[in-house]
Design a protein around this motif. Structure first.
Motif, PDB file in Angstrom:
ATOM      1  N   PHE A 219      74.754  -7.487  59.354  1.00 39.81           N
ATOM      2  CA  PHE A 219      75.017  -6.051  59.277  1.00 39.81           C
ATOM      3  C   PHE A 219      75.199  -5.602  57.709  1.00 39.81           C
ATOM      4  O   PHE A 219      75.718  -4.881  57.236  1.00 39.81           O
TER       5      PHE A 219
ATOM      6  N   GLY B 288      79.823 -10.802  62.109  1.00 39.16           N
ATOM      7  CA  GLY B 288      80.083  -9.406  62.698  1.00 39.16           C
ATOM      8  C   GLY B 288      79.977  -9.460  63.994  1.00 39.16           C
ATOM      9  O   GLY B 288      79.980 -10.618  64.828  1.00 39.16           O
TER      10      GLY B 288
ATOM     11  N   LEU C 252      85.127  -2.298  61.252  1.00 42.87           N
ATOM     12  CA  LEU C 252      83.756  -2.856  61.369  1.00 42.87           C
ATOM     13  C   LEU C 252      82.841  -1.996  60.409  1.00 42.87           C
ATOM     14  O   LEU C 252      83.083  -0.770  60.563  1.00 42.87           O
ATOM     15  N   MET C 253      82.017  -2.565  59.688  1.00 41.46           N
ATOM     16  CA  MET C 253      81.271  -1.971  58.763  1.00 41.46           C
ATOM     17  C   MET C 253      79.740  -1.809  58.989  1.00 41.46           C
ATOM     18  O   MET C 253      79.205  -2.876  59.210  1.00 41.46           O
ATOM     19  N   TYR C 254      79.220  -0.940  58.888  1.00 43.41           N
ATOM     20  CA  TYR C 254      77.640  -0.632  58.863  1.00 43.41           C
ATOM     21  C   TYR C 254      76.971  -0.901  60.156  1.00 43.41           C
ATOM     22  O   TYR C 254      75.780  -1.599  60.093  1.00 43.41           O
ATOM     23  N   GLY C 255      78.142  -0.639  61.183  1.00 46.33           N
ATOM     24  CA  GLY C 255      77.058  -0.988  62.581  1.00 46.33           C
ATOM     25  C   GLY C 255      76.394   0.360  63.110  1.00 46.33           C
ATOM     26  O   GLY C 255      76.555   1.125  62.004  1.00 46.33           O
TER      27      GLY C 255
ATOM     28  N   SER D 284      80.625  -1.470  66.375  1.00 46.93           N
ATOM     29  CA  SER D 284      79.702  -2.796  66.011  1.00 46.93           C
ATOM     30  C   SER D 284      79.835  -2.772  64.503  1.00 46.93           C
ATOM     31  O   SER D 284      79.977  -1.902  63.752  1.00 46.93           O
ATOM     32  N   GLY D 285      79.338  -3.848  63.954  1.00 44.97           N
ATOM     33  CA  GLY D 285      79.328  -3.713  62.478  1.00 44.97           C
ATOM     34  C   GLY D 285      80.121  -5.201  61.968  1.00 44.97           C
ATOM     35  O   GLY D 285      80.333  -6.079  62.549  1.00 44.97           O
ATOM     36  N   ARG D 286      80.013  -5.186  60.596  1.00 41.71           N
ATOM     37  CA  ARG D 286      80.421  -6.423  59.792  1.00 41.71           C
ATOM     38  C   ARG D 286      81.944  -6.447  60.005  1.00 41.71           C
ATOM     39  O   ARG D 286      82.554  -5.318  59.827  1.00 41.71           O
TER      40      ARG D 286
ATOM     41  N   GLY E 270      78.184   6.766  65.654  1.00 38.54           N
ATOM     42  CA  GLY E 270      77.286   6.434  64.362  1.00 38.54           C
ATOM     43  C   GLY E 270      76.084   7.539  64.372  1.00 38.54           C
ATOM     44  O   GLY E 270      75.045   7.192  63.568  1.00 38.54           O
TER      45      GLY E 270
END
Length: 443
Positions: free
Chosen positions: A75, A116, A22-25, A30-32, A165
């Motif tokens: 995201f 996401g 999961l990216m950029y959450g 969370s995330g893409r 995060g």
């Protein structure tokens, strides 16, 4: 002080796979959604993307239940191939890769449609100054519990900060953010520092650990009779030898700043149960009262007539109101008083302030510098209280020192003990004279 029961079996809970991420959450849950195929990371198209698909991702990542399935590159847009399109999971799959799709790399999609997820995070920080500090709690078997501080260090803290995060860890504190009763899930945590979640670190089972300190029957949350919890039972502290150094440790431990008064002879009323501590002798630098030297715990030569108490320096005040229970909200941070921006300020936030001030229930949450513009820094903005916090600083907010607000938006409160009768002056001009009229209104 601690009865530690250790299950002597080291365990590691797998929380993710090397085939999905999961990216950029806002945190590790969370995330893409991105998947690895043929050694290349790519995204998932949101065509048909729903909660059932997102639930598989959350479970595969070890992130509990799904909260939201996000679409339209919520995201941010990814890059590289779009590996999956028209994902159709039944919800029972162990991996997203086991769900039906058009086929690897087959799609009619663009990165503006990257999917996401927001999953139920299994770690949280409680009672800190902001969302990136506080007591570490983990979710296990649908129950939140704490982490024993045996062996807790900066390496362990770094994993928590990364999972939340929140960047790098600044400090790893022990029993600093208030202790609470309830389940303690992890003991003797041993992270290497590269784990993506705290549950991935080695630990030694479930433990009962530490003691708790609280103040009872005070006029606000930073004053009262000192009580400590030992073996699950609350008791008091005898005032024999009780002095400013001892009181200073209590105030610091509960996050109430400096001690302003040392109280003895059951000033805040007599407690009940055991008298756990007697002849306490702190040097003033200890992080918790339990670390101070004492001549004994349960003493038969002390009664509740000698229960010790403290009054700590307040970290909250109400200014420019008509009484001590109304006014502009100001908080003390780093030794400097500042205001609170009214963005998102509501009755739930005001209720926490009123309770902290010992002023009963909140009647009104005032905005727009109703009690006049303050000065100095604006310390808090977008305050988001649940309503059960003991102090305003424990409510969620983006952090200290707000730059996107002005004092004409200073927040205020009117609490229950404030009189419901208000006097307003009005000038009425008639042809022959000007009258000063006092108007009494009941709010």
């Amino acid at each position: 002080w601690a009865a530690v029961f250790i299950l002597l079996v080291s365990f590691t809970i797998p929380t993710s796979t090397d085939k999905i991420r999961l990216m950029y959450g806002i945190n590790s849950c969370s995330g893409r959604v991105e998947v690895l195929y043929n050694g290349i990371w790519g995204t998932v198209c949101d065509d048909g993307w729903d909660l059932t698909d997102a639930a598989v991702v959350c479970r595969e990542m070890g992130c509990g239940d799904v909260i939201e399935a996000k679409s339209a590159a919520y995201f941010g847009q990814g890059s590289g191939p779009i590996w999956m399109d028209d994902v159709n999971c039944t919800g029972t799959e162990s991996s997203l890769m086991n769900c039906r799709t058009r086929g690897w790399g087959t799609h009619y999609c663009q990165h503006s449609h990257d999917s996401g997820v927001i999953c139920n995070l299994t770690v949280r920080l409680v009672n800190g100054d902001n969302s990136c500090s506080g007591r570490v709690e983990v979710l296990y078997n649908e129950t939140w519990g704490t982490v024993c501080d045996d062996g807790w260090d900066l390496t362990d803290a770094a994993v928590v900060c990364r999972e939340m995060g929140c960047g790098s860890a600044i400090g790893a504190s022990r029993a600093y953010f208030d202790q609470v009763p309830g389940q303690m899930w992890m003991n003797t945590v041993q992270c290497t520092g590269i784990e993506s979640t705290l549950k991935s670190c080695r630990s030694y089972g479930i433990a009962s650990c530490s003691t708790a300190v609280t103040l009872v029957n005070g006029t606000h949350s930073c004053s009262g009779r000192v009580e400590v919890r030992h073996n699950g039972i609350w008791g008091t502290v005898c005032d024999d030898g009780w002095d400013a150094s001892d009181a200073a440790v209590v105030c610091r431990e509960i996050g109430c700043g400096n001690a302003t008064e040392v109280k003895s002879a059951a000033y805040f009323g007599q407690g009940s149960g055991p008298v756990w501590m007697n002849n306490v002798s702190c040097n003033g630098t200890e992080s918790t009262l339990k670390n101070c030297v004492l001549s004994g715990r349960v003493r038969q030569n002390c009664s509740h007539e000698k229960d010790a108490g403290v009054i700590c320096g307040p970290k909250l005040r109400l200014q420019n109101g008509s009484s001590s229970c109304s006014g502009r909200v100001e908080v003390l941070h780093n030794g400097i008083w500042g205001t609170v921006c009214d963005d998102g300020w509501d009755l739930t936030d005001a209720a926490v302030v009123c309770r902290e001030m010992g002023c009963g229930d909140a009647i009104e949450a005032r905005k727009g510098a109703f009690f006049g513009n303050g000065s100095g820094p604006i310390w808090m903005n977008n305050v988001n209280c649940y309503g059960n916090e003991q102090t305003l600083k424990r409510c969620r907010s983006p952090g200290w020192d707000v730059q996107n607000c002005n004092h004409y938006k200073d927040a205020g409160v009117i609490c229950q003990c404030e009189s419901n009768t208000y006097i307003k002056m009005r000038l009425i001009t008639l042809p022959s004279r000007t009258l000063l009229v006092l108007v009494y209104t009941l709010d």
